[in-house]
Design a protein around this motif. Structure first.
Motif, PDB file in Angstrom:
ATOM      1  N   VAL A 171     -34.260 -64.151  18.634  1.00  0.00           N
ATOM      2  CA  VAL A 171     -34.147 -65.543  19.066  1.00  0.00           C
ATOM      3  C   VAL A 171     -35.514 -66.192  18.893  1.00  0.00           C
ATOM      4  O   VAL A 171     -36.524 -65.643  19.335  1.00  0.00           O
ATOM      5  CB  VAL A 171     -33.702 -65.656  20.539  1.00  0.00           C
ATOM      6  CG1 VAL A 171     -33.782 -67.102  21.002  1.00  0.00           C
ATOM      7  CG2 VAL A 171     -32.290 -65.114  20.714  1.00  0.00           C
ATOM      8  N   THR A 172     -35.540 -67.356  18.258  1.00  0.00           N
ATOM      9  CA  THR A 172     -36.788 -68.085  18.065  1.00  0.00           C
ATOM     10  C   THR A 172     -36.887 -69.215  19.081  1.00  0.00           C
ATOM     11  O   THR A 172     -35.962 -70.022  19.232  1.00  0.00           O
ATOM     12  CB  THR A 172     -36.879 -68.653  16.640  1.00  0.00           C
ATOM     13  OG1 THR A 172     -36.837 -67.565  15.699  1.00  0.00           O
ATOM     14  CG2 THR A 172     -38.182 -69.420  16.440  1.00  0.00           C
ATOM     15  N   LEU A 173     -38.009 -69.254  19.779  1.00  0.00           N
ATOM     16  CA  LEU A 173     -38.220 -70.204  20.861  1.00  0.00           C
ATOM     17  C   LEU A 173     -39.419 -71.103  20.572  1.00  0.00           C
ATOM     18  O   LEU A 173     -40.322 -70.728  19.815  1.00  0.00           O
ATOM     19  CB  LEU A 173     -38.467 -69.467  22.178  1.00  0.00           C
ATOM     20  CG  LEU A 173     -37.437 -68.398  22.575  1.00  0.00           C
ATOM     21  CD1 LEU A 173     -37.967 -67.577  23.738  1.00  0.00           C
ATOM     22  CD2 LEU A 173     -36.112 -69.055  22.951  1.00  0.00           C
ATOM     23  N   ASN A 174     -39.423 -72.268  21.189  1.00  0.00           N
ATOM     24  CA  ASN A 174     -40.620 -73.109  21.204  1.00  0.00           C
ATOM     25  C   ASN A 174     -41.450 -72.666  22.402  1.00  0.00           C
ATOM     26  O   ASN A 174     -40.996 -72.762  23.553  1.00  0.00           O
ATOM     27  CB  ASN A 174     -40.247 -74.587  21.338  1.00  0.00           C
ATOM     28  CG  ASN A 174     -39.531 -75.108  20.106  1.00  0.00           C
ATOM     29  OD1 ASN A 174     -39.867 -74.736  18.986  1.00  0.00           O
ATOM     30  ND2 ASN A 174     -38.534 -75.951  20.306  1.00  0.00           N
ATOM     31  N   ALA A 175     -42.649 -72.144  22.147  1.00  0.00           N
ATOM     32  CA  ALA A 175     -43.436 -71.506  23.199  1.00  0.00           C
ATOM     33  C   ALA A 175     -44.734 -72.266  23.464  1.00  0.00           C
ATOM     34  O   ALA A 175     -45.464 -72.615  22.533  1.00  0.00           O
ATOM     35  CB  ALA A 175     -43.755 -70.066  22.813  1.00  0.00           C
ATOM     36  N   LEU A 176     -45.021 -72.491  24.730  1.00  0.00           N
ATOM     37  CA  LEU A 176     -46.261 -73.130  25.149  1.00  0.00           C
ATOM     38  C   LEU A 176     -47.227 -72.057  25.633  1.00  0.00           C
ATOM     39  O   LEU A 176     -46.880 -71.233  26.482  1.00  0.00           O
ATOM     40  CB  LEU A 176     -45.995 -74.121  26.285  1.00  0.00           C
ATOM     41  CG  LEU A 176     -47.239 -74.766  26.917  1.00  0.00           C
ATOM     42  CD1 LEU A 176     -47.878 -75.750  25.950  1.00  0.00           C
ATOM     43  CD2 LEU A 176     -46.893 -75.442  28.236  1.00  0.00           C
ATOM     44  N   TYR A 177     -48.436 -72.060  25.085  1.00  0.00           N
ATOM     45  CA  TYR A 177     -49.477 -71.158  25.592  1.00  0.00           C
ATOM     46  C   TYR A 177     -49.936 -71.704  26.937  1.00  0.00           C
ATOM     47  O   TYR A 177     -50.543 -72.769  27.021  1.00  0.00           O
ATOM     48  CB  TYR A 177     -50.638 -71.091  24.604  1.00  0.00           C
ATOM     49  CG  TYR A 177     -51.734 -70.123  25.013  1.00  0.00           C
ATOM     50  CD1 TYR A 177     -51.761 -68.830  24.513  1.00  0.00           C
ATOM     51  CD2 TYR A 177     -52.724 -70.512  25.901  1.00  0.00           C
ATOM     52  CE1 TYR A 177     -52.760 -67.946  24.890  1.00  0.00           C
ATOM     53  CE2 TYR A 177     -53.723 -69.632  26.285  1.00  0.00           C
ATOM     54  CZ  TYR A 177     -53.733 -68.351  25.774  1.00  0.00           C
ATOM     55  OH  TYR A 177     -54.734 -67.478  26.157  1.00  0.00           O
ATOM     56  N   ASP A 178     -49.628 -70.978  28.002  1.00  0.00           N
ATOM     57  CA  ASP A 178     -49.862 -71.466  29.360  1.00  0.00           C
ATOM     58  C   ASP A 178     -51.080 -70.774  29.963  1.00  0.00           C
ATOM     59  O   ASP A 178     -51.033 -69.602  30.325  1.00  0.00           O
ATOM     60  CB  ASP A 178     -48.619 -71.197  30.215  1.00  0.00           C
ATOM     61  CG  ASP A 178     -48.738 -71.763  31.617  1.00  0.00           C
ATOM     62  OD1 ASP A 178     -49.729 -72.470  31.883  1.00  0.00           O
ATOM     63  OD2 ASP A 178     -47.850 -71.503  32.442  1.00  0.00           O
ATOM     64  N   THR A 179     -52.204 -71.492  30.077  1.00  0.00           N
ATOM     65  CA  THR A 179     -53.428 -70.918  30.636  1.00  0.00           C
ATOM     66  C   THR A 179     -53.285 -70.591  32.118  1.00  0.00           C
ATOM     67  O   THR A 179     -54.111 -69.867  32.675  1.00  0.00           O
ATOM     68  CB  THR A 179     -54.613 -71.876  30.449  1.00  0.00           C
ATOM     69  OG1 THR A 179     -54.298 -73.142  31.052  1.00  0.00           O
ATOM     70  CG2 THR A 179     -54.914 -72.092  28.980  1.00  0.00           C
ATOM     71  N   GLY A 180     -52.248 -71.109  32.763  1.00  0.00           N
ATOM     72  CA  GLY A 180     -52.035 -70.821  34.180  1.00  0.00           C
ATOM     73  C   GLY A 180     -51.119 -69.649  34.429  1.00  0.00           C
ATOM     74  O   GLY A 180     -50.929 -69.242  35.580  1.00  0.00           O
ATOM     75  N   ASN A 181     -50.559 -69.070  33.365  1.00  0.00           N
ATOM     76  CA  ASN A 181     -49.654 -67.934  33.514  1.00  0.00           C
ATOM     77  C   ASN A 181     -50.431 -66.633  33.379  1.00  0.00           C
ATOM     78  O   ASN A 181     -50.776 -66.214  32.278  1.00  0.00           O
ATOM     79  CB  ASN A 181     -48.541 -68.006  32.463  1.00  0.00           C
ATOM     80  CG  ASN A 181     -47.587 -66.813  32.553  1.00  0.00           C
ATOM     81  OD1 ASN A 181     -47.638 -66.022  33.501  1.00  0.00           O
ATOM     82  ND2 ASN A 181     -46.727 -66.682  31.552  1.00  0.00           N
ATOM     83  N   HIS A 182     -50.703 -65.991  34.515  1.00  0.00           N
ATOM     84  CA  HIS A 182     -51.418 -64.718  34.526  1.00  0.00           C
ATOM     85  C   HIS A 182     -50.526 -63.589  35.066  1.00  0.00           C
ATOM     86  O   HIS A 182     -51.032 -62.562  35.518  1.00  0.00           O
ATOM     87  CB  HIS A 182     -52.677 -64.818  35.386  1.00  0.00           C
ATOM     88  CG  HIS A 182     -53.600 -65.927  34.992  1.00  0.00           C
ATOM     89  ND1 HIS A 182     -54.332 -65.895  33.822  1.00  0.00           N
ATOM     90  CD2 HIS A 182     -53.900 -67.101  35.596  1.00  0.00           C
ATOM     91  CE1 HIS A 182     -55.062 -67.005  33.737  1.00  0.00           C
ATOM     92  NE2 HIS A 182     -54.817 -67.750  34.785  1.00  0.00           N
ATOM     93  N   LEU A 183     -49.212 -63.778  35.019  1.00  0.00           N
ATOM     94  CA  LEU A 183     -48.295 -62.778  35.561  1.00  0.00           C
ATOM     95  C   LEU A 183     -48.392 -61.462  34.796  1.00  0.00           C
ATOM     96  O   LEU A 183     -48.543 -61.452  33.572  1.00  0.00           O
ATOM     97  CB  LEU A 183     -46.856 -63.295  35.500  1.00  0.00           C
ATOM     98  CG  LEU A 183     -46.523 -64.548  36.327  1.00  0.00           C
ATOM     99  CD1 LEU A 183     -45.070 -64.933  36.107  1.00  0.00           C
ATOM    100  CD2 LEU A 183     -46.813 -64.315  37.796  1.00  0.00           C
TER     101      LEU A 183
END
Length: 301
Positions: A171-183
């Motif tokens: 599956v191909t997604l539109n992905a945002l590089y999220d600097t706040g996602n440190h999970l």
């Protein structure tokens, strides 16, 4: 007046210097380090500083010893997977060593400081251990601040195409590089990406899809998912929550200039809409730390 060298300060200083040089090398060569490998590398760097006591050490032996030390430290810290990575990390660490040695030699010749001694490729600072620990904490804080600033400046609001592979499907997604996602996955420490569940619906059977769609964490896990399901704690401005997640097989992230492949990640799902059609996937801030560049263009976080 001769410089009095204290053994504890000598080893502690060179442990710190070795660690800083490893971090600098990691930034230059863009290769991930191994947690326990760094411990072994900095310990070796501290112990090898004892060659400073060999005042009449031949130059050729000093050079050979330094090169061997560079190889051992870089190999321990980076644990290269192949010959190419071994050469890249070793040359990178060697370059940092030459740069550091050149700076120290310049300082010694220009300012002739009484509390700095450099010999046989080893540096000694006549400072207290308390001051050394304080400076270590300051340096670590600066590194964290620099890393945060670099991520925020270079990747904030960066959109990519992310193709997730799972069960012979993609599956191909539109992905945002999220600097706040440190999970991170609590089991293996893998970075966690967050995906709109409806975007990857085709990966699952109807029963599996209903499991992920349910808000209940205590619901029974389908037998087909037992080995790959994860529960990820998540904090946000709306409070704390738990996300259901699964271990996918591979992901390819691409833009107009590069392609990057990784299998070191976990996919957390959400029933909430991530955006108004702009993206349906939030990449983790550490997603580029482990993986392979498919082409020769550099990957910038």
């Amino acid at each position: 007046m001769k410089t009095v060298i204290y053994l504890d300060v000598l080893v502690a200083v060179n442990i710190l210097v070795t660690y800083i040089m490893i971090v600098c090398t990691r930034v230059i060569v863009k290769s991930d380090t191994h947690k326990w490998g760094i411990v072994l590398a900095v310990f070796f760097g501290g112990v090898s500083s004892l060659v400073i006591f060999w005042e009449s050490m031949p130059l050729i032996l000093s050079v050979v010893t330094k090169i061997l030390g560079v190889i051992i430290i870089s190999f321990s810290a980076f644990l290269p997977k192949d010959k190419k990575q071994f050469i890249k990390t070793t040359l990178g660490f060697l370059f940092v060593n030459f740069l550091f040695g050149g700076v120290m030699y310049f300082v010694e010749l220009t300012f002739n400081p009484s509390n700095i001694f450099y010999m046989n490729g080893t540096v000694y600072f006549d400072i207290s251990v308390l001051f050394l620990v304080s400076m270590t904490l300051v340096c670590y804080g600066l590194l964290l601040a620099f890393d945060f600033f670099l991520r925020k400046r270079s990747s904030e609001k960066t959109l990519y195409k992310a193709t997730i592979y799972f069960r012979d499907k993609s599956v191909t997604l539109n992905a945002l590089y999220d600097t706040g996602n440190h999970l991170q996955d609590g089991i293996e420490g893998k970075p966690v990406i967050i995906v709109d569940l409806n975007s990857i619906k085709e990966f699952f059977s109807p029963f599996e899809f209903e499991y992920f769609k349910s808000d209940s964490i205590t619901s029974d896990v389908p037998a087909t998912l037992k080995n790959i399901v994860r529960i990820v704690p998540c904090s946000s401005i709306n409070g704390n929550s738990l996300l259901k997640a699964f271990v996918a097989e591979e992901m390819i992230i691409e833009s107009d200039t590069f392609k990057f492949k990784t299998d070191f990640f976990v996919v957390a799902v959400t029933n909430n809409t991530l955006s108004l059609g702009e993206y349906n996937c939030l990449l983790n801030s550490d997603i580029f730390e482990r993986g392979t560049k498919i082409n020769e263009d550099k990957v910038f976080k």
